[in-house]
Write an enzyme that holds these catalytic residues in place. Structure first.
Site, PDB file in Angstrom:
ATOM      1  CB  SER A 112      -0.956   0.015   1.202  1.00  0.00           C
ATOM      2  OG  SER A 112      -2.076  -0.784   0.943  1.00  0.00           O
ATOM      3  CE  LYS A 115      -4.530   2.277  -0.181  1.00  0.00           C
ATOM      4  NZ  LYS A 115      -3.910   0.953  -0.191  1.00  0.00           N
ATOM      5  CB  SER A 275      -4.170   1.394   4.260  1.00  0.00           C
ATOM      6  OG  SER A 275      -3.331   1.005   3.186  1.00  0.00           O
TER       7      SER A 275
END
Length: 432
Positions: A112, A115, A275
């Protein structure tokens, strides 16, 4: 010197997070009818130092602190077996000096931390004040209304209540929804369908209630398999309509009701804190639709890299197939992650990327981490977690007042031990 105010004020923002943990106690013990004085106000501190990276000037080597001991500490920590296959980089923002690196140009599975790329592109292309307006339009048939989905994947129950209130008194028996703004697939071929019920992803459609969660508004709750239809059904239930479905509006229609999303700044903060994969993919699709580009995940991932390349970032060996980091096929270098974070510390356009990051032992995915560590309350970072993968990329103010950006990525490692080792490493930057 146009960036000086942000670099200085970024230090103020980062210093301020150190009070989050203790401040929570005060909040919980006040505000219940007790008599207390007005809150104290303070002036914004002056900038603590000049722009972090200025290609037009040459840094005086004598003014740069001695990072030798810190470099040695980080090198020793990087060899910790808990970190498996480990790559990373740490930079002093003021001087622009790389104080430590280990294969920073090697692309690895980032989870993640992906991102960070998505947030940067959204801020560049949409701007921090961007909002999404969801409209309810008059349908072609009497008694029919159409929700014109516009890309808001976090419609709340309160927003649906608002739409229903605006439609009060009208004789409506059918609620349809038009999702044509994102005509391409919403579920990437590299994702596992089991992750829908696990709460990590859903078919990403341009109108969803709380990112498709079932039974709540946050966390890894099971996600809907029919998120856009759920929106139509939720509105229908509120206004007493019996029929729902999908359609595509091809002519101008009267707007009967509308609601507006949070700003991009607010949505990015929520995306980073939780997240949230659905939000990341939705924001990327919003960018693509605004540019008239395809909205499937593979295409939006290509768009993300194209935009970053156009902004001058080094994308050597970087490849991504989604914007959330859920795919195991993404490969990103620590250098790129750190370059974006450094830009966020020195560019007005990206400055809110830093304040969107979770606070160590304070908020979001870092709330339960950094127990007893010096980085608690000072580190702000994006986490990343997949099988055998742990990442941590962010910013921290050291005890000496330096601001460091960093990107640490561990592959081929057990998650919990790797997380602890990453947190220890970021705390070393705090201790400098």
């Amino acid at each position: 010197m146009k960036n000086a105010w942000w670099v200085g004020s970024s230090v103020g923002v980062l210093v301020a997070v150190g009070a989050v943990i203790g401040g929570g106690v005060w909040v919980n013990q006040t505000g219940f009818g007790l008599d207390h004085p007005a809150p104290m106000t303070v002036e914004m501190p002056a900038a603590l130092f000049s722009p972090a990276i200025n290609s037009d000037t040459t840094q005086d080597a004598a003014s740069s602190p001695d990072f030798e001991a810190l470099t040695a500490q980080l090198t020793e920590q990087a060899a910790d077996p808990r970190l498996g296959t480990f790559v990373g980089v740490a930079r002093d923002v003021e001087s622009g000096e790389i104080v430590w690196e280990q294969n920073q140009g090697t692309a690895v599975r980032p989870a993640s931390a992906t991102k960070i790329l998505t947030a940067a592109v959204a801020l560049y292309e949409l701007g921090r004040e961007d909002t999404i307006t969801t409209q309810v339009l008059e349908g072609e048939q009497p008694g029919t209304v159409v929700i014109k989905a516009a890309g808001d994947v976090t419609l709340s129950e309160e927003m649906l209540d608002d739409l229903a209130a605006q439609l009060e008194g009208q004789n409506i028996d059918t609620v349809l929804i038009d999702t044509s703004i994102w005509p391409d697939e919403g579920f990437a071929s590299t994702w596992d369908p089991i992750d829908v019920d696990a709460g990590y992803i859903a078919d990403v459609e341009p109108s969803m209630i709380e990112a498709g969660r079932i039974g709540g508004s946050e966390g890894d709750l099971p996600r809907s398999h029919t998120p856009a239809l759920d929106v139509a059904q939720a509105l229908a239930d509120r206004i007493g309509a019996e029929t729902t479905g999908t359609t595509e509006i091809t002519t101008d229609s009267t707007v009967l009701a509308s609601v507006e999303s949070d700003t991009l700044d607010q949505r990015l903060a929520r995306m980073m804190e939780d997240s949230d994969n659905v939000m990341a993919e939705g924001i990327a699709k919003e960018v693509a639709a605004s540019k008239g580009l395809p909205t499937d995940s593979a295409s939006t991932a290509t768009m993300t890299l194209d935009i970053l390349e156009g902004k001058g970032f080094d994308l050597s060996d970087v490849s991504i197939v989604d914007n959330s980091g859920l795919s195991f096929d993404n490969l990103i270098t620590p250098r790129l992650l750190d370059d974006i974070l450094t830009r966020a510390a020195t560019e007005t356009e990206l400055r809110s990327l830093l304040t969107s990051l979770p606070i160590a032992h304070g908020t979001g995915t870092l709330e339960d981490r950094y127990e007893g560590m010096t980085g608690a309350g000072w580190v702000r970072a994006k986490t990343g977690t997949l099988t055998d993968t742990s990442a941590l990329a962010g910013v921290v103010t050291s005890e000496s007042g330096r601001v460091f950006t960093f990107a640490f990525v561990s592959n081929d490692s057990a998650i919990l031990p790797a997380r602890e080792a990453l947190d220890e490493m970021a705390s070393m930057l705090r201790d400098f």
